[in-house]
Design a protein around this motif. Structure first.
Motif, PDB file in Angstrom:
ATOM      1  N   LEU A 366       0.782  -1.293   0.002  1.00 45.81           N
ATOM      2  CA  LEU A 366       0.028   0.070  -0.200  1.00 45.81           C
ATOM      3  C   LEU A 366       0.859   1.211  -0.239  1.00 45.81           C
ATOM      4  CD1 LEU A 366      -2.855  -1.267   2.504  1.00 45.81           C
ATOM      5  CD2 LEU A 366      -2.902  -0.679   0.041  1.00 45.81           C
ATOM      6  N   SER A 367       1.819   1.148   0.850  1.00 44.74           N
ATOM      7  CA  SER A 367       3.000   2.399   0.843  1.00 44.74           C
ATOM      8  C   SER A 367       3.404   2.742  -0.273  1.00 44.74           C
ATOM      9  CB  SER A 367       3.993   2.215   1.657  1.00 44.74           C
ATOM     10  OG  SER A 367       4.724   1.015   1.223  1.00 44.74           O
ATOM     11  N   GLN A 368       3.605   1.641  -1.423  1.00 48.79           N
ATOM     12  CA  GLN A 368       4.261   1.818  -2.733  1.00 48.79           C
ATOM     13  C   GLN A 368       3.306   2.273  -3.927  1.00 48.79           C
ATOM     14  OE1 GLN A 368       5.896  -2.107  -3.066  1.00 48.79           O
ATOM     15  NE2 GLN A 368       7.787  -1.385  -1.975  1.00 48.79           N
ATOM     16  N   ARG A 369       2.058   2.240  -3.677  1.00 53.96           N
ATOM     17  CA  ARG A 369       0.905   2.431  -4.863  1.00 53.96           C
ATOM     18  C   ARG A 369       1.057   4.018  -4.674  1.00 53.96           C
ATOM     19  NH1 ARG A 369      -4.889   1.167  -2.702  1.00 53.96           N
ATOM     20  NH2 ARG A 369      -5.119   2.511  -0.645  1.00 53.96           N
ATOM     21  N   LYS A 370       0.296   4.668  -5.571  1.00 55.03           N
ATOM     22  CA  LYS A 370       0.111   5.803  -5.775  1.00 55.03           C
ATOM     23  C   LYS A 370      -0.948   6.386  -4.712  1.00 55.03           C
ATOM     24  CE  LYS A 370       2.205   6.820  -9.761  1.00 55.03           C
ATOM     25  NZ  LYS A 370       3.322   7.709 -10.033  1.00 55.03           N
ATOM     26  N   ILE A 416      -2.644  13.206 -12.688  1.00 56.83           N
ATOM     27  CA  ILE A 416      -3.982  13.694 -12.382  1.00 56.83           C
ATOM     28  C   ILE A 416      -5.328  12.981 -13.002  1.00 56.83           C
ATOM     29  CG2 ILE A 416      -5.374  15.665 -12.476  1.00 56.83           C
ATOM     30  CD1 ILE A 416      -2.628  17.399 -12.254  1.00 56.83           C
ATOM     31  N   ALA A 417      -4.878  12.532 -14.128  1.00 57.84           N
ATOM     32  CA  ALA A 417      -6.077  12.018 -14.910  1.00 57.84           C
ATOM     33  C   ALA A 417      -6.285  10.571 -14.323  1.00 57.84           C
ATOM     34  CB  ALA A 417      -5.737  11.984 -16.516  1.00 57.84           C
ATOM     35  N   ALA A 418      -5.349   9.913 -13.900  1.00 61.12           N
ATOM     36  CA  ALA A 418      -5.276   8.499 -13.360  1.00 61.12           C
ATOM     37  C   ALA A 418      -6.082   8.601 -12.036  1.00 61.12           C
ATOM     38  CB  ALA A 418      -3.988   7.799 -13.208  1.00 61.12           C
ATOM     39  N   ALA A 419      -5.634   9.622 -11.017  1.00 63.02           N
ATOM     40  CA  ALA A 419      -6.223   9.675  -9.935  1.00 63.02           C
ATOM     41  C   ALA A 419      -7.602  10.021 -10.012  1.00 63.02           C
ATOM     42  CB  ALA A 419      -5.491  11.167  -9.112  1.00 63.02           C
ATOM     43  N   TYR A 420      -8.121  10.808 -11.006  1.00 65.71           N
ATOM     44  CA  TYR A 420      -9.655  11.121 -10.995  1.00 65.71           C
ATOM     45  C   TYR A 420     -10.309  10.144 -11.632  1.00 65.71           C
ATOM     46  CZ  TYR A 420     -13.903  13.525 -12.216  1.00 65.71           C
ATOM     47  OH  TYR A 420     -15.378  13.513 -12.421  1.00 65.71           O
ATOM     48  N   ASP A 440      -3.416  -0.849 -11.446  1.00 62.10           N
ATOM     49  CA  ASP A 440      -3.485  -0.927 -12.953  1.00 62.10           C
ATOM     50  C   ASP A 440      -4.537   0.263 -13.367  1.00 62.10           C
ATOM     51  OD1 ASP A 440      -1.332  -2.397 -12.978  1.00 62.10           O
ATOM     52  OD2 ASP A 440      -2.466  -4.283 -13.196  1.00 62.10           O
ATOM     53  N   MET A 441      -5.476   0.404 -12.480  1.00 56.59           N
ATOM     54  CA  MET A 441      -6.458   1.309 -13.050  1.00 56.59           C
ATOM     55  C   MET A 441      -6.276   2.550 -13.307  1.00 56.59           C
ATOM     56  SD  MET A 441      -9.745  -0.024 -10.515  1.00 56.59           S
ATOM     57  CE  MET A 441     -10.460  -1.683 -10.828  1.00 56.59           C
ATOM     58  N   GLY A 442      -6.190   3.067 -14.315  1.00 58.95           N
ATOM     59  CA  GLY A 442      -5.898   4.398 -14.602  1.00 58.95           C
ATOM     60  C   GLY A 442      -4.542   4.540 -15.072  1.00 58.95           C
ATOM     61  N   SER A 443      -3.536   3.646 -15.097  1.00 62.82           N
ATOM     62  CA  SER A 443      -2.280   3.666 -15.480  1.00 62.82           C
ATOM     63  C   SER A 443      -1.964   2.722 -16.668  1.00 62.82           C
ATOM     64  CB  SER A 443      -1.475   3.111 -14.266  1.00 62.82           C
ATOM     65  OG  SER A 443      -1.826   1.681 -14.038  1.00 62.82           O
ATOM     66  N   GLY A 444      -3.089   2.907 -17.701  1.00 66.17           N
ATOM     67  CA  GLY A 444      -2.860   1.985 -18.859  1.00 66.17           C
ATOM     68  C   GLY A 444      -2.225   2.663 -20.034  1.00 66.17           C
TER      69      GLY A 444
END
Length: 475
Positions: A366-370, A416-420, A440-444
């Motif tokens: 969890l600490s390593q994820r965005k 920012i787009a991936a976060a949203y 992986d969601m939002g980081s494709g």
């Protein structure tokens, strides 16, 4: 009739006096026989009598009756000061007892009578070697060169002075300084077999058991010594010191059981301060202190205490587990995983350790994820509208059309787009908050500056950008 009674009474008193005198004479005769017999035997210094005397001395030495042997020799010399062999035997016996000054005088007296006697000269040389080695060993104990000091005692002093109790006790002190506790117990035991009232042997043997954390046996040794001499300073000090240590330790443990953790911390620290060199006991005190500090949430202090325990015993699995828990408190995820993984490898059957390791690994992941909340600059309790508003503001600020040839802006905009994409979707946000693996969601976004790879992302701003322009844009 009356004169006859007086005469009879007088005779009875006379007989009593006679019997009393006879008893006194018998007592004097017995004393002469038992106490002056060695002297009487030694008065006749004929060759046969001298040989018998020396044979008796030799036999007494063999059975370690050194006092009897010396008494015989002293009586013989007093009876016949010219009996040279008696001086030699006495010198040899005194050398073995390491009474070096007295021994040297007897050797010199013998050599005056028989100059250049090679055997006596050799023994006198051995005496000088033994005395020098004993002095050197004593000095080396003070300077800390224990190994060399033990060599002097074993290979010189106890070779030429095998009955030297001072050398035997010095050897025990050296073994104690070298932390050879089993050696101390063994050697001090031999001394106590020869002299059951040797207080220093009781003290040293008790200390060996103490440093092995066999406290009950240590206490019994101190108590035996104190029964012989209740005012013996060192025995009193060590005895009451141990009693105090056990009292502090029990108080700390009792406070833990009562949930009085802060009091337990103070008691553990007080116990540790009593004897910093007591490794066998202090390892448990450090571990106990670490556990309490973990319960109090004092991760940094707990790490220090558990590290102290592991310094003393690197195989202490419980200390590894507790240090792992302490590192979780300080958010040292990688350190926690390393400690708990090592503990799990040492004890693979322990389910509790496996569960702790899984928690640590999850925390590390969890600490390593965005941190999408941090990227959008909102709190974890932000509403949907707050998230959308923050996204619009940041997307406009970092839009590639507004930051031409700015590679950092491109990366920032993608982030920012991936976060949203995650936080703007209620289902994804819930799963993210629960710690599910949705990185992986939002980081494709694969190829090209803003994605590619066959995937397309569309971002819409209601009403377009301020001042007109794009109502929507595609990648």
């Amino acid at each position: 009739m009356e004169p006859l009674m007086k005469l009879w009474s007088f005779d009875l008193v006379a007989w009593r006096g006679f019997l009393f005198s006879a008893l006194i004479l018998n007592f004097i005769f017995a004393c002469q026989f038992f106490f002056l017999q060695p002297l009487v035997s030694a008065l006749d210094t004929k060759p046969g009598d001298a040989a018998a005397l020396f044979e008796r001395v030799t036999q007494n030495v063999k059975v370690k009756k050194y006092s009897e042997a010396l008494n015989d020799l002293n009586a013989a010399i007093e009876a016949d000061p010219a009996l040279s062999e008696a001086y030699w035997h006495r010198a040899s016996l005194l050398r073995q007892l390491c009474r070096y000054e007295e021994s040297e005088k007897s050797y010199k007296k013998f050599l005056e009578m028989k100059p250049r006697d090679s055997a006596a000269e050799k023994e006198l040389s051995q005496l000088h070697q033994a005395k020098s080695a004993f002095d050197s060993a004593t000095n080396l104990l003070d300077t800390g060169d224990i190994k060399k000091a033990l060599e002097y005692i074993d290979k010189v002093v106890l070779v030429f002075s095998p009955a030297c109790s001072k050398a035997k006790l010095l050897k025990v002190r050296l073994l104690l300084a070298d932390r050879d506790y089993s050696g101390v117990i063994s050697e001090a035991g031999y001394i106590l077999k020869e002299d059951e009232d040797n207080l220093e042997a009781f003290l040293l043997r008790g200390r060996a058991y103490y440093y092995l954390a066999d406290h009950d046996v240590a206490l019994r040794h101190y108590q035996k010594g104190l029964r012989s001499d209740p005012e013996h300073g060192e025995l009193k000090k060590t005895y009451f010191g141990l009693k105090n240590l056990l009292k502090k330790t029990k108080s700390a443990e009792d406070n833990v059981n009562k949930g009085k953790f802060r009091l337990a911390v103070e008691e553990y620290k007080a116990a540790l301060a009593l004897d910093p060199n007591h490794s066998a006991h202090n390892v448990n005190l450090h571990l106990g202190l670490c556990k309490v500090l973990v319960k109090l949430g004092r991760g940094k202090d707990a790490i220090s205490s558990c590290s102290e325990a592991l310094e003393l015993d690197g195989e202490l699995i419980d200390a590894l587990v507790q240090r792992g828990e302490a590192k979780l408190l300080t958010e040292d995820w990688e350190g926690a995983v390393a400690d708990l993984k090592e503990a799990a490898e040492k004890n693979p059957q322990d389910r509790t350790i496996r569960e702790a390791l899984m928690r640590a690994e999850r925390s590390l992941k969890l600490s390593q994820r965005k941190d999408w909340y941090r990227i959008l600059g909102v709190s974890k309790t932000a509403s949907v509208s707050e998230i959308k508003k923050a996204y619009k503001k940041l997307a406009l600020q970092w839009h590639p059309d507004k930051n031409v040839d700015n590679r950092e802006a491109e990366n920032k905009f993608r982030e920012i787009a991936a976060a949203y994409e995650v936080l703007g979707d209620e289902e994804k946000r819930t799963r993210y908050d629960q710690g599910e693996d949705i990185d992986d969601m939002g980081s494709g976004m694969g190829g090209g500056p803003f994605g590619g790879g066959g995937q397309q992302y569309t971002f819409h701003f209601e009403g377009g950008f301020p001042g007109g322009g794009f109502g929507g844009f595609h990648f």
